[in-house]
Design a protein around this motif. Structure first.
Motif, PDB file in Angstrom:
ATOM      1  N   ARG A  54      30.166 -45.644 -15.852  1.00  9.01           N
ATOM      2  CA  ARG A  54      31.630 -45.584 -15.939  1.00  9.01           C
ATOM      3  C   ARG A  54      32.058 -44.402 -16.792  1.00  9.01           C
ATOM      4  O   ARG A  54      33.019 -43.710 -16.455  1.00  9.01           O
ATOM      5  N   TYR A  55      31.345 -44.137 -17.883  1.00  5.34           N
ATOM      6  CA  TYR A  55      31.649 -42.948 -18.674  1.00  5.34           C
ATOM      7  C   TYR A  55      31.515 -41.703 -17.797  1.00  5.34           C
ATOM      8  O   TYR A  55      32.394 -40.836 -17.781  1.00  5.34           O
ATOM      9  N   SER A  56      30.413 -41.608 -17.046  1.00  5.45           N
ATOM     10  CA  SER A  56      30.209 -40.461 -16.157  1.00  5.45           C
ATOM     11  C   SER A  56      31.307 -40.370 -15.109  1.00  5.45           C
ATOM     12  O   SER A  56      31.715 -39.272 -14.721  1.00  5.45           O
ATOM     13  N   ALA A  57      31.809 -41.504 -14.649  1.00  4.39           N
ATOM     14  CA  ALA A  57      32.911 -41.504 -13.681  1.00  4.39           C
ATOM     15  C   ALA A  57      34.183 -40.957 -14.320  1.00  4.39           C
ATOM     16  O   ALA A  57      34.949 -40.243 -13.669  1.00  4.39           O
ATOM     17  N   PHE A  58      34.417 -41.284 -15.590  1.00  2.00           N
ATOM     18  CA  PHE A  58      35.560 -40.688 -16.290  1.00  2.00           C
ATOM     19  C   PHE A  58      35.384 -39.173 -16.383  1.00  2.00           C
ATOM     20  O   PHE A  58      36.324 -38.419 -16.149  1.00  2.00           O
ATOM     21  N   VAL A  59      34.182 -38.721 -16.712  1.00  2.00           N
ATOM     22  CA  VAL A  59      33.906 -37.282 -16.789  1.00  2.00           C
ATOM     23  C   VAL A  59      34.194 -36.623 -15.447  1.00  2.00           C
ATOM     24  O   VAL A  59      34.812 -35.558 -15.379  1.00  2.00           O
ATOM     25  N   ALA A  60      33.754 -37.250 -14.364  1.00  4.08           N
ATOM     26  CA  ALA A  60      33.879 -36.683 -13.016  1.00  4.08           C
ATOM     27  C   ALA A  60      35.254 -36.919 -12.381  1.00  4.08           C
ATOM     28  O   ALA A  60      35.539 -36.375 -11.322  1.00  4.08           O
ATOM     29  N   GLY A  61      36.072 -37.756 -13.014  1.00  6.69           N
ATOM     30  CA  GLY A  61      37.369 -38.080 -12.422  1.00  6.69           C
ATOM     31  C   GLY A  61      37.258 -38.982 -11.207  1.00  6.69           C
ATOM     32  O   GLY A  61      38.079 -38.920 -10.296  1.00  6.69           O
ATOM     33  N   ASN A  62      36.250 -39.858 -11.194  1.00  5.77           N
ATOM     34  CA  ASN A  62      35.965 -40.725 -10.056  1.00  5.77           C
ATOM     35  C   ASN A  62      36.705 -42.064 -10.217  1.00  5.77           C
ATOM     36  O   ASN A  62      36.134 -43.074 -10.621  1.00  5.77           O
ATOM     37  N   GLU A  63      37.989 -42.056  -9.868  1.00  5.44           N
ATOM     38  CA  GLU A  63      38.817 -43.255 -10.012  1.00  5.44           C
ATOM     39  C   GLU A  63      38.340 -44.396  -9.116  1.00  5.44           C
ATOM     40  O   GLU A  63      38.409 -45.558  -9.501  1.00  5.44           O
TER      41      GLU A  63
END
Length: 144
Positions: A54-63
């Motif tokens: 989830r942290y990586s998704a925040f970094v990537a902008g993966n809503e």
């Protein structure tokens, strides 16, 4: 020929490739680490790995991934990530339960960021539960 991580334009998430270092901090390439969870190829087997992904998704902008891994009882209707937020590092402080043998768990972490040029850190204890067999984020308590 090696791939270089591109520097995003203002307001854009960084481009991650399968060979990029994973933003979650584990010593693996994105495609072998959080990328396989983001793509749906695999599900995070522990609460800590879900937290990292989830942290990586925040970094990537993966809503889409963030919404998919949010427990339905607390999932927001809409999620709009702030383009001025740039995540700069994750430290897992403590985990409680959250393994393959548990139905719930907590992960305490610190995530460093820059928001419109100002540095900061988010210190949170996140709660996770299994839903339909998969780990999901329920909610969190801000610390400090």
């Amino acid at each position: 020929m090696s791939r270089r991580r591109s520097h995003p334009k203002r307001g854009q998430a960084p481009a991650l490739t399968d060979t990029s270092p994973c933003p979650c901090g584990l010593p693996a390439a994105y495609g072998e680490c959080c990328g396989r969870f983001h793509s749906g190829e695999a599900a995070a087997p522990t609460a800590e790995l879900l937290m990292r992904s989830r942290y990586s998704a925040f970094v990537a902008g993966n809503e889409e991934y963030l919404r998919r891994t949010w427990h339905p009882s607390t999932r927001p209707r809409h999620l709009a990530l702030d383009p001025g937020m740039h995540w700069a590092g994750l430290e897992i402080v403590e985990t409680t339960d959250g393994s393959a043998f548990h139905s719930s768990g907590t992960v305490t972490f610190r995530a460093r960021f820059r928001h419109h040029g100002k540095r900061g850190a988010l210190h949170e204890r996140s709660n996770f539960e299994r839903h339909g067999g998969a780990w999901t984020y329920v909610d969190g308590e801000f610390l400090d």
